[in-house]
Design a protein around this motif. Structure first.
Motif, PDB file in Angstrom:
ATOM      1  N   ALA A   1      69.440  91.498 -20.649  1.00 35.84           N
ATOM      2  CA  ALA A   1      69.781  92.457 -19.590  1.00 35.84           C
ATOM      3  C   ALA A   1      69.654  93.889 -20.109  1.00 35.84           C
ATOM      4  O   ALA A   1      69.183  94.783 -19.385  1.00 35.84           O
ATOM      5  CB  ALA A   1      71.186  92.194 -19.077  1.00 35.84           C
ATOM      6  N   ALA A   2      70.061  94.121 -21.351  1.00 30.79           N
ATOM      7  CA  ALA A   2      69.967  95.460 -21.929  1.00 30.79           C
ATOM      8  C   ALA A   2      68.514  95.882 -22.092  1.00 30.79           C
ATOM      9  O   ALA A   2      68.169  97.042 -21.844  1.00 30.79           O
ATOM     10  CB  ALA A   2      70.682  95.505 -23.274  1.00 30.79           C
ATOM     11  N   LEU A   3      67.648  94.962 -22.491  1.00 22.59           N
ATOM     12  CA  LEU A   3      66.233  95.282 -22.660  1.00 22.59           C
ATOM     13  C   LEU A   3      65.602  95.681 -21.332  1.00 22.59           C
ATOM     14  O   LEU A   3      64.907  96.698 -21.239  1.00 22.59           O
ATOM     15  CB  LEU A   3      65.485  94.098 -23.281  1.00 22.59           C
ATOM     16  CG  LEU A   3      64.001  94.301 -23.523  1.00 22.59           C
ATOM     17  CD1 LEU A   3      63.768  95.426 -24.519  1.00 22.59           C
ATOM     18  CD2 LEU A   3      63.368  93.022 -24.002  1.00 22.59           C
ATOM     19  N   ILE A   4      65.864  94.902 -20.307  1.00 25.93           N
ATOM     20  CA  ILE A   4      65.308  95.208 -18.977  1.00 25.93           C
ATOM     21  C   ILE A   4      65.870  96.534 -18.463  1.00 25.93           C
ATOM     22  O   ILE A   4      65.130  97.384 -17.959  1.00 25.93           O
ATOM     23  CB  ILE A   4      65.604  94.053 -17.995  1.00 25.93           C
ATOM     24  CG1 ILE A   4      64.824  92.810 -18.421  1.00 25.93           C
ATOM     25  CG2 ILE A   4      65.269  94.447 -16.563  1.00 25.93           C
ATOM     26  CD1 ILE A   4      65.237  91.549 -17.710  1.00 25.93           C
ATOM     27  N   THR A   5      67.170  96.726 -18.623  1.00 22.92           N
ATOM     28  CA  THR A   5      67.800  97.973 -18.178  1.00 22.92           C
ATOM     29  C   THR A   5      67.241  99.171 -18.942  1.00 22.92           C
ATOM     30  O   THR A   5      66.978 100.222 -18.352  1.00 22.92           O
ATOM     31  CB  THR A   5      69.329  97.897 -18.359  1.00 22.92           C
ATOM     32  OG1 THR A   5      69.820  96.759 -17.662  1.00 22.92           O
ATOM     33  CG2 THR A   5      70.007  99.149 -17.852  1.00 22.92           C
ATOM     34  N   ALA A   6      67.050  99.018 -20.246  1.00 23.62           N
ATOM     35  CA  ALA A   6      66.522 100.119 -21.060  1.00 23.62           C
ATOM     36  C   ALA A   6      65.109 100.495 -20.628  1.00 23.62           C
ATOM     37  O   ALA A   6      64.776 101.678 -20.543  1.00 23.62           O
ATOM     38  CB  ALA A   6      66.538  99.730 -22.536  1.00 23.62           C
ATOM     39  N   ILE A   7      64.279  99.498 -20.328  1.00 28.84           N
ATOM     40  CA  ILE A   7      62.904  99.778 -19.899  1.00 28.84           C
ATOM     41  C   ILE A   7      62.904 100.479 -18.546  1.00 28.84           C
ATOM     42  O   ILE A   7      62.209 101.486 -18.356  1.00 28.84           O
ATOM     43  CB  ILE A   7      62.066  98.486 -19.867  1.00 28.84           C
ATOM     44  CG1 ILE A   7      61.850  97.980 -21.300  1.00 28.84           C
ATOM     45  CG2 ILE A   7      60.733  98.707 -19.166  1.00 28.84           C
ATOM     46  CD1 ILE A   7      61.224  96.595 -21.380  1.00 28.84           C
ATOM     47  N   VAL A   8      63.685  99.971 -17.608  1.00 30.36           N
ATOM     48  CA  VAL A   8      63.737 100.572 -16.265  1.00 30.36           C
ATOM     49  C   VAL A   8      64.321 101.979 -16.336  1.00 30.36           C
ATOM     50  O   VAL A   8      63.780 102.923 -15.739  1.00 30.36           O
ATOM     51  CB  VAL A   8      64.550  99.675 -15.301  1.00 30.36           C
ATOM     52  CG1 VAL A   8      64.834 100.389 -13.993  1.00 30.36           C
ATOM     53  CG2 VAL A   8      63.824  98.366 -15.055  1.00 30.36           C
ATOM     54  N   LEU A   9      65.409 102.141 -17.079  1.00 33.90           N
ATOM     55  CA  LEU A   9      66.043 103.453 -17.209  1.00 33.90           C
ATOM     56  C   LEU A   9      65.097 104.447 -17.877  1.00 33.90           C
ATOM     57  O   LEU A   9      64.979 105.596 -17.435  1.00 33.90           O
ATOM     58  CB  LEU A   9      67.335 103.311 -18.009  1.00 33.90           C
ATOM     59  CG  LEU A   9      68.303 104.468 -18.008  1.00 33.90           C
ATOM     60  CD1 LEU A   9      68.728 104.811 -16.587  1.00 33.90           C
ATOM     61  CD2 LEU A   9      69.514 104.115 -18.849  1.00 33.90           C
ATOM     62  N   SER A  10      64.401 103.995 -18.914  1.00 32.15           N
ATOM     63  CA  SER A  10      63.442 104.870 -19.597  1.00 32.15           C
ATOM     64  C   SER A  10      62.312 105.278 -18.662  1.00 32.15           C
ATOM     65  O   SER A  10      61.889 106.435 -18.653  1.00 32.15           O
ATOM     66  CB  SER A  10      62.874 104.172 -20.829  1.00 32.15           C
ATOM     67  OG  SER A  10      63.878 103.944 -21.780  1.00 32.15           O
ATOM     68  N   ALA A  11      61.810 104.328 -17.882  1.00 35.18           N
ATOM     69  CA  ALA A  11      60.731 104.632 -16.940  1.00 35.18           C
ATOM     70  C   ALA A  11      61.189 105.656 -15.903  1.00 35.18           C
ATOM     71  O   ALA A  11      60.447 106.592 -15.577  1.00 35.18           O
ATOM     72  CB  ALA A  11      60.244 103.356 -16.259  1.00 35.18           C
ATOM     73  N   LEU A  12      62.408 105.503 -15.404  1.00 35.21           N
ATOM     74  CA  LEU A  12      62.923 106.454 -14.411  1.00 35.21           C
ATOM     75  C   LEU A  12      63.077 107.859 -15.006  1.00 35.21           C
ATOM     76  O   LEU A  12      62.696 108.849 -14.384  1.00 35.21           O
ATOM     77  CB  LEU A  12      64.263 105.970 -13.857  1.00 35.21           C
ATOM     78  CG  LEU A  12      64.207 104.744 -12.944  1.00 35.21           C
ATOM     79  CD1 LEU A  12      65.617 104.244 -12.637  1.00 35.21           C
ATOM     80  CD2 LEU A  12      63.452 105.065 -11.675  1.00 35.21           C
ATOM     81  N   VAL A  13      63.625 107.923 -16.208  1.00 37.96           N
ATOM     82  CA  VAL A  13      63.813 109.230 -16.843  1.00 37.96           C
ATOM     83  C   VAL A  13      62.460 109.864 -17.171  1.00 37.96           C
ATOM     84  O   VAL A  13      62.253 111.059 -16.957  1.00 37.96           O
ATOM     85  CB  VAL A  13      64.693 109.094 -18.099  1.00 37.96           C
ATOM     86  CG1 VAL A  13      64.711 110.384 -18.902  1.00 37.96           C
ATOM     87  CG2 VAL A  13      66.108 108.696 -17.707  1.00 37.96           C
ATOM     88  N   LEU A  14      61.529 109.075 -17.692  1.00 36.72           N
ATOM     89  CA  LEU A  14      60.193 109.602 -17.984  1.00 36.72           C
ATOM     90  C   LEU A  14      59.511 110.112 -16.721  1.00 36.72           C
ATOM     91  O   LEU A  14      58.875 111.169 -16.726  1.00 36.72           O
ATOM     92  CB  LEU A  14      59.333 108.534 -18.651  1.00 36.72           C
ATOM     93  CG  LEU A  14      59.663 108.227 -20.116  1.00 36.72           C
ATOM     94  CD1 LEU A  14      58.981 106.948 -20.554  1.00 36.72           C
ATOM     95  CD2 LEU A  14      59.263 109.387 -21.001  1.00 36.72           C
ATOM     96  N   PHE A  15      59.654 109.366 -15.625  1.00 36.99           N
ATOM     97  CA  PHE A  15      59.066 109.819 -14.365  1.00 36.99           C
ATOM     98  C   PHE A  15      59.707 111.137 -13.930  1.00 36.99           C
ATOM     99  O   PHE A  15      59.021 112.058 -13.497  1.00 36.99           O
ATOM    100  CB  PHE A  15      59.229 108.763 -13.266  1.00 36.99           C
ATOM    101  CG  PHE A  15      58.523 109.129 -12.003  1.00 36.99           C
ATOM    102  CD1 PHE A  15      57.189 108.818 -11.835  1.00 36.99           C
ATOM    103  CD2 PHE A  15      59.181 109.802 -10.985  1.00 36.99           C
ATOM    104  CE1 PHE A  15      56.519 109.165 -10.670  1.00 36.99           C
ATOM    105  CE2 PHE A  15      58.528 110.157  -9.825  1.00 36.99           C
ATOM    106  CZ  PHE A  15      57.197 109.839  -9.660  1.00 36.99           C
ATOM    107  N   GLY A  16      61.019 111.223 -14.073  1.00 39.88           N
ATOM    108  CA  GLY A  16      61.722 112.449 -13.702  1.00 39.88           C
ATOM    109  C   GLY A  16      61.277 113.642 -14.538  1.00 39.88           C
ATOM    110  O   GLY A  16      61.078 114.744 -14.020  1.00 39.88           O
ATOM    111  N   VAL A  17      61.082 113.431 -15.834  1.00 43.65           N
ATOM    112  CA  VAL A  17      60.623 114.514 -16.703  1.00 43.65           C
ATOM    113  C   VAL A  17      59.212 114.946 -16.316  1.00 43.65           C
ATOM    114  O   VAL A  17      58.900 116.139 -16.245  1.00 43.65           O
ATOM    115  CB  VAL A  17      60.686 114.088 -18.191  1.00 43.65           C
ATOM    116  CG1 VAL A  17      59.972 115.082 -19.084  1.00 43.65           C
ATOM    117  CG2 VAL A  17      62.129 113.917 -18.616  1.00 43.65           C
TER     118      VAL A  17
END
Length: 118
Positions: free
Chosen positions: A60-76
């Motif tokens: 769950a942490a791996l999936i959450t980390a990937i999704v969260l990273s993708a969202l933050v990268l998109f925002g940046v």
């Protein structure tokens, strides 16, 4: 003209920096401020994918980390396009591809060395 400029070392350096290299002097407080901002941004950027591993199970942490990273990268990327120039959707997607692509390459290299027994 060259003799006149090269006599004064400071004028010569300023001319070279401005005319040939197109560089402008940077004030010391600006350098310190930039260093602080970059340090804080780097710390936050490194914490974002690590925090899910504190509270969640491994998968769950791996999936959450990937999704969260993708969202933050998109925002940046979107923020970069809005503040500078470009289409926010394209820049956001470009940042996601580059960021997650770099993470995937790092993961694959780590797996390669782990498998090789290094």
């Amino acid at each position: 003209m060259v003799d006149t400029i090269t006599v004064n070392r400071d004028a010569w350096l300023a001319t070279m920096m401005d005319e040939e290299l197109h560089l402008q002097p940077v004030e010391a407080p600006d350098i310190f401020r930039s260093a602080v901002v970059i340090t804080i941004a780097t710390l936050i950027g490194h914490l974002i994918p690590l925090l899910p591993f504190v509270w969640l199970s491994r998968t769950a942490a791996l999936i959450t980390a990937i999704v969260l990273s993708a969202l933050v990268l998109f925002g940046v990327g979107a923020y970069q396009a809005i503040t500078l120039v470009g289409d926010w959707r394209r820049k956001g997607l470009q940042m996601v591809v580059i960021g997650l692509g770099a993470a995937a390459v790092g993961f694959l290299i780590g797996r390669l060395f782990h498998t090789a027994g290094a």
